[in-house]
Design a protein around this motif. Structure first.
Motif, PDB file in Angstrom:
ATOM      1  N   ALA A 123       5.324  -4.236   7.640  1.00 26.45           N
ATOM      2  CA  ALA A 123       6.204  -5.294   7.222  1.00 26.45           C
ATOM      3  C   ALA A 123       6.695  -4.934   5.951  1.00 26.45           C
ATOM      4  CB  ALA A 123       5.996  -6.579   7.348  1.00 26.45           C
ATOM      5  N   ASP A 124       7.703  -5.550   5.470  1.00 23.00           N
ATOM      6  CA  ASP A 124       8.143  -5.433   4.022  1.00 23.00           C
ATOM      7  C   ASP A 124       7.648  -6.392   3.021  1.00 23.00           C
ATOM      8  OD1 ASP A 124      10.351  -3.174   4.142  1.00 23.00           O
ATOM      9  OD2 ASP A 124      10.793  -4.734   5.881  1.00 23.00           O
ATOM     10  N   LEU A 125       7.289  -7.951   3.514  1.00 25.07           N
ATOM     11  CA  LEU A 125       6.838  -8.799   2.981  1.00 25.07           C
ATOM     12  C   LEU A 125       5.852  -9.507   3.933  1.00 25.07           C
ATOM     13  CD1 LEU A 125      10.178 -10.081   1.697  1.00 25.07           C
ATOM     14  CD2 LEU A 125       8.408  -8.936   0.466  1.00 25.07           C
ATOM     15  N   ARG A 126       5.024 -10.049   3.246  1.00 28.74           N
ATOM     16  CA  ARG A 126       3.855 -10.968   4.329  1.00 28.74           C
ATOM     17  C   ARG A 126       3.396 -12.092   3.609  1.00 28.74           C
ATOM     18  NH1 ARG A 126       3.246  -5.366   4.208  1.00 28.74           N
ATOM     19  NH2 ARG A 126       2.931  -5.599   2.062  1.00 28.74           N
ATOM     20  N   ILE A 127       3.425 -13.087   4.499  1.00 30.89           N
ATOM     21  CA  ILE A 127       3.004 -14.460   4.122  1.00 30.89           C
ATOM     22  C   ILE A 127       1.901 -14.849   4.925  1.00 30.89           C
ATOM     23  CG2 ILE A 127       3.608 -16.901   3.955  1.00 30.89           C
ATOM     24  CD1 ILE A 127       6.590 -15.998   3.738  1.00 30.89           C
ATOM     25  N   ARG A 156      -0.468   2.427  -0.846  1.00 35.34           N
ATOM     26  CA  ARG A 156       0.495   2.029  -1.292  1.00 35.34           C
ATOM     27  C   ARG A 156       0.707   0.688  -1.657  1.00 35.34           C
ATOM     28  NH1 ARG A 156       4.532   5.798   1.911  1.00 35.34           N
ATOM     29  NH2 ARG A 156       3.406   7.791   1.665  1.00 35.34           N
ATOM     30  N   ILE A 157       0.152  -0.260  -0.946  1.00 37.94           N
ATOM     31  CA  ILE A 157       0.178  -1.791  -1.139  1.00 37.94           C
ATOM     32  C   ILE A 157      -0.812  -2.330  -1.971  1.00 37.94           C
ATOM     33  CG2 ILE A 157       0.347  -3.891   0.182  1.00 37.94           C
ATOM     34  CD1 ILE A 157       1.106  -2.252   2.650  1.00 37.94           C
ATOM     35  N   ILE A 158      -2.102  -1.827  -1.693  1.00 39.32           N
ATOM     36  CA  ILE A 158      -3.284  -2.454  -2.427  1.00 39.32           C
ATOM     37  C   ILE A 158      -4.306  -1.512  -3.397  1.00 39.32           C
ATOM     38  CG2 ILE A 158      -3.557  -4.296  -0.738  1.00 39.32           C
ATOM     39  CD1 ILE A 158      -5.923  -2.760   0.402  1.00 39.32           C
ATOM     40  N   GLY A 159      -3.718  -0.280  -3.262  1.00 37.27           N
ATOM     41  CA  GLY A 159      -4.348   0.795  -4.096  1.00 37.27           C
ATOM     42  C   GLY A 159      -5.356   1.943  -3.317  1.00 37.27           C
ATOM     43  N   GLN A 160      -5.504   2.987  -3.753  1.00 37.92           N
ATOM     44  CA  GLN A 160      -6.444   3.841  -3.120  1.00 37.92           C
ATOM     45  C   GLN A 160      -7.763   3.194  -2.659  1.00 37.92           C
ATOM     46  OE1 GLN A 160      -5.243   6.601  -1.737  1.00 37.92           O
ATOM     47  NE2 GLN A 160      -7.188   7.728  -1.281  1.00 37.92           N
ATOM     48  N   GLY A 161      -8.510   2.876  -3.727  1.00 39.63           N
ATOM     49  CA  GLY A 161     -10.123   2.493  -3.639  1.00 39.63           C
ATOM     50  C   GLY A 161     -10.068   1.246  -2.771  1.00 39.63           C
ATOM     51  N   ARG A 162      -9.158   0.230  -2.854  1.00 40.56           N
ATOM     52  CA  ARG A 162      -9.439  -0.927  -2.071  1.00 40.56           C
ATOM     53  C   ARG A 162      -9.158  -0.512  -0.529  1.00 40.56           C
ATOM     54  NH1 ARG A 162      -6.214  -4.964  -6.409  1.00 40.56           N
ATOM     55  NH2 ARG A 162      -7.958  -5.675  -7.455  1.00 40.56           N
ATOM     56  N   ALA A 163      -8.098   0.127  -0.502  1.00 43.39           N
ATOM     57  CA  ALA A 163      -7.670   0.758   1.051  1.00 43.39           C
ATOM     58  C   ALA A 163      -8.844   1.451   1.535  1.00 43.39           C
ATOM     59  CB  ALA A 163      -6.576   1.651   1.181  1.00 43.39           C
ATOM     60  N   ALA A 164      -9.636   2.324   0.803  1.00 41.38           N
ATOM     61  CA  ALA A 164     -10.808   3.078   0.980  1.00 41.38           C
ATOM     62  C   ALA A 164     -11.731   2.160   1.713  1.00 41.38           C
ATOM     63  CB  ALA A 164     -11.193   4.007   0.150  1.00 41.38           C
ATOM     64  N   GLU A 177      -8.313 -13.358  -0.874  1.00 47.92           N
ATOM     65  CA  GLU A 177      -8.521 -11.888  -1.421  1.00 47.92           C
ATOM     66  C   GLU A 177      -7.383 -10.967  -1.262  1.00 47.92           C
ATOM     67  OE1 GLU A 177     -12.074  -8.508  -1.359  1.00 47.92           O
ATOM     68  OE2 GLU A 177     -11.495  -9.551   0.425  1.00 47.92           O
ATOM     69  N   GLY A 178      -6.543 -11.081  -0.294  1.00 46.42           N
ATOM     70  CA  GLY A 178      -5.280 -10.347   0.067  1.00 46.42           C
ATOM     71  C   GLY A 178      -4.201 -10.673  -0.847  1.00 46.42           C
ATOM     72  N   HIS A 179      -4.244 -11.821  -1.299  1.00 51.78           N
ATOM     73  CA  HIS A 179      -3.188 -12.436  -2.019  1.00 51.78           C
ATOM     74  C   HIS A 179      -3.258 -11.743  -3.526  1.00 51.78           C
ATOM     75  CE1 HIS A 179      -0.657 -15.662  -4.532  1.00 51.78           C
ATOM     76  NE2 HIS A 179       0.159 -14.906  -4.079  1.00 51.78           N
ATOM     77  N   ALA A 180      -4.527 -11.873  -3.902  1.00 46.21           N
ATOM     78  CA  ALA A 180      -4.987 -11.157  -5.434  1.00 46.21           C
ATOM     79  C   ALA A 180      -4.952  -9.702  -5.346  1.00 46.21           C
ATOM     80  CB  ALA A 180      -6.649 -11.635  -5.697  1.00 46.21           C
ATOM     81  N   TRP A 181      -5.012  -9.156  -4.247  1.00 45.89           N
ATOM     82  CA  TRP A 181      -4.973  -7.683  -4.298  1.00 45.89           C
ATOM     83  C   TRP A 181      -3.392  -7.282  -3.970  1.00 45.89           C
ATOM     84  CZ3 TRP A 181      -9.128  -5.150  -0.688  1.00 45.89           C
ATOM     85  CH2 TRP A 181     -10.494  -5.041  -1.364  1.00 45.89           C
ATOM     86  N   GLY A 182      -2.543  -8.083  -3.785  1.00 43.91           N
ATOM     87  CA  GLY A 182      -0.978  -7.720  -3.607  1.00 43.91           C
ATOM     88  C   GLY A 182      -0.519  -7.587  -2.056  1.00 43.91           C
ATOM     89  N   TYR A 183      -1.564  -7.650  -1.345  1.00 44.42           N
ATOM     90  CA  TYR A 183      -1.133  -7.504   0.272  1.00 44.42           C
ATOM     91  C   TYR A 183      -0.446  -8.474   0.831  1.00 44.42           C
ATOM     92  CZ  TYR A 183      -1.568  -6.007   5.197  1.00 44.42           C
ATOM     93  OH  TYR A 183      -1.550  -5.789   6.404  1.00 44.42           O
ATOM     94  N   ASN A 185       2.399 -11.799  -0.114  1.00 44.85           N
ATOM     95  CA  ASN A 185       3.260 -11.878  -1.110  1.00 44.85           C
ATOM     96  C   ASN A 185       3.039 -13.597  -1.512  1.00 44.85           C
ATOM     97  OD1 ASN A 185       4.862  -9.983   0.632  1.00 44.85           O
ATOM     98  ND2 ASN A 185       5.576  -9.771  -1.578  1.00 44.85           N
ATOM     99  N   LYS A 186       2.427 -14.152  -0.461  1.00 40.02           N
ATOM    100  CA  LYS A 186       2.287 -15.635  -0.682  1.00 40.02           C
ATOM    101  C   LYS A 186       1.300 -16.247   0.437  1.00 40.02           C
ATOM    102  CE  LYS A 186       5.350 -19.604  -1.616  1.00 40.02           C
ATOM    103  NZ  LYS A 186       6.812 -20.266  -1.257  1.00 40.02           N
ATOM    104  N   VAL A 187       0.400 -17.143   0.049  1.00 42.16           N
ATOM    105  CA  VAL A 187      -0.248 -18.130   0.950  1.00 42.16           C
ATOM    106  C   VAL A 187       0.192 -19.397   1.144  1.00 42.16           C
ATOM    107  CG1 VAL A 187      -2.546 -18.596   1.478  1.00 42.16           C
ATOM    108  CG2 VAL A 187      -2.347 -16.508   0.517  1.00 42.16           C
ATOM    109  N   VAL A 188       0.460 -19.906   2.133  1.00 40.09           N
ATOM    110  CA  VAL A 188       0.713 -21.148   2.417  1.00 40.09           C
ATOM    111  C   VAL A 188      -0.082 -22.113   3.569  1.00 40.09           C
ATOM    112  CG1 VAL A 188       3.209 -20.551   1.747  1.00 40.09           C
ATOM    113  CG2 VAL A 188       2.504 -20.610   4.328  1.00 40.09           C
ATOM    114  N   GLU A 189       0.169 -23.118   3.553  1.00 44.06           N
ATOM    115  CA  GLU A 189      -0.694 -23.885   4.733  1.00 44.06           C
ATOM    116  C   GLU A 189       0.041 -23.541   6.176  1.00 44.06           C
ATOM    117  OE1 GLU A 189      -3.588 -25.727   4.154  1.00 44.06           O
ATOM    118  OE2 GLU A 189      -3.224 -25.032   2.028  1.00 44.06           O
ATOM    119  N   ALA A 190      -0.864 -23.682   6.852  1.00 45.27           N
ATOM    120  CA  ALA A 190      -0.570 -23.484   8.353  1.00 45.27           C
ATOM    121  C   ALA A 190       0.689 -24.217   8.881  1.00 45.27           C
ATOM    122  CB  ALA A 190      -1.666 -23.755   9.451  1.00 45.27           C
TER     123      ALA A 190
END
Length: 265
Positions: A123-127, A156-164, A177-183, A185-190
């Motif tokens: 996807a292009d964007l992830r919530i 390309r989304i989170i960097g080589q080391g994190r992807a590895a 963690e995914g938000h901090a890593w840039g995977y 874009n946003k975290v919201v309540e269910a």
């Protein structure tokens, strides 16, 4: 009513809401849903009623990946030619998502594993919701992490080391963690996920549709270009957009001190 057979799909006001349709089993993919999703995304460039896709959860989960009984079991009995046909088909889904020209938003809740994680990645964007867990768990079932483009796209989304780390360990990536890593874009309540994803989709759908298509195309293609090639490709792409009516509408609205109303041409 859904316009698809093996997944849920409703289109309204330029936004397609898509989800897998087996919530009692956390929405696993089957041979049929893989193929139908691939064909549906392949057809998007030829439709004028879909400006944005929201790929969301169903029953509190995004997708548990390939169905253990319907896919994993049969795969163990296939020969090499049959296996390659399957892995090419799954990769074709990702290629169709990347090449459809339509922005895709993944709204991730609960389990998002295996091929489900790949769909969110494509996807292009992830919530995400706080309980979202994304797992590229291929090595936990004895397979390589290089599945459906993961080794090319995830770094390309989170960097080589994190992807590895994720691909070697197959561990879950939490929403925080995914938000901090840039995977994400946003975290919201269910309870806010659908509204947030729809609002983002509406904002994109109300934008210049042809230009958005060009942006998505360039985002996908420029990874395989040199810097010089990318700059030239963008020069040509922008010149094409400058011939569009939305560019003229934006100028005329600016002069009139009004908000532009784009029509996607």
């Amino acid at each position: 009513m859904s316009e698809a057979t093996h997944f849920q799909c409703q289109v309204k006001d330029g936004i397609a809401h898509v989800s897998l349709d087996r919530p009692e089993r956390k929405n696993p993919l089957t041979f049929e849903s893989y193929a139908e999703l691939r064909d549906w995304f392949r057809a998007l460039p030829y439709r004028d009623d879909v400006d944005v896709v929201v790929f969301g959860p169903n029953g509190g989960n995004f997708s548990s990946g390939g169905d253990v009984h319907d896919i994993i079991g049969p795969l163990t009995r296939m020969n090499m030619k049959e296996l390659l046909a399957f892995t090419r088909m799954t990769g074709d889904l990702v290629k169709a998502m990347l090449g459809c020209g339509t922005p895709v938003i993944a709204a991730v809740q609960g389990v998002c594993a295996g091929a489900g994680a790949i769909i969110s990645m494509a996807a292009d964007l992830r919530i995400a919701t706080p309980d979202a867990k994304v797992a590229f768990l291929f090595n936990r079932v004895g397979l390589a992490g290089c599945d459906m483009g993961a080794c090319a796209i995830l770094p390309r989304i989170i960097g080589q080391g994190r992807a590895a780390e994720l691909l070697y360990l197959g561990r879950s990536l939490s929403a925080e963690e995914g938000h901090a890593w840039g995977y994400f874009n946003k975290v919201v309540e269910a309870e806010d996920l659908e509204a947030e994803a729809s609002a983002l989709a509406r904002r994109i759908a109300d934008g210049p549709g042809f230009a958005n298509m060009m942006t998505k195309t360039m985002l996908a293609q420029e990874w395989s270009m040199s810097l010089e090639q990318a700059i030239e490709a963008e020069a040509q792409a922008q010149a094409i957009c400058m011939q569009g009516n939305d560019f003229k509408r934006a100028y005329e609205a600016f002069v009139a001190k009004q908000r532009p109303v784009f029509e996607g041409d």
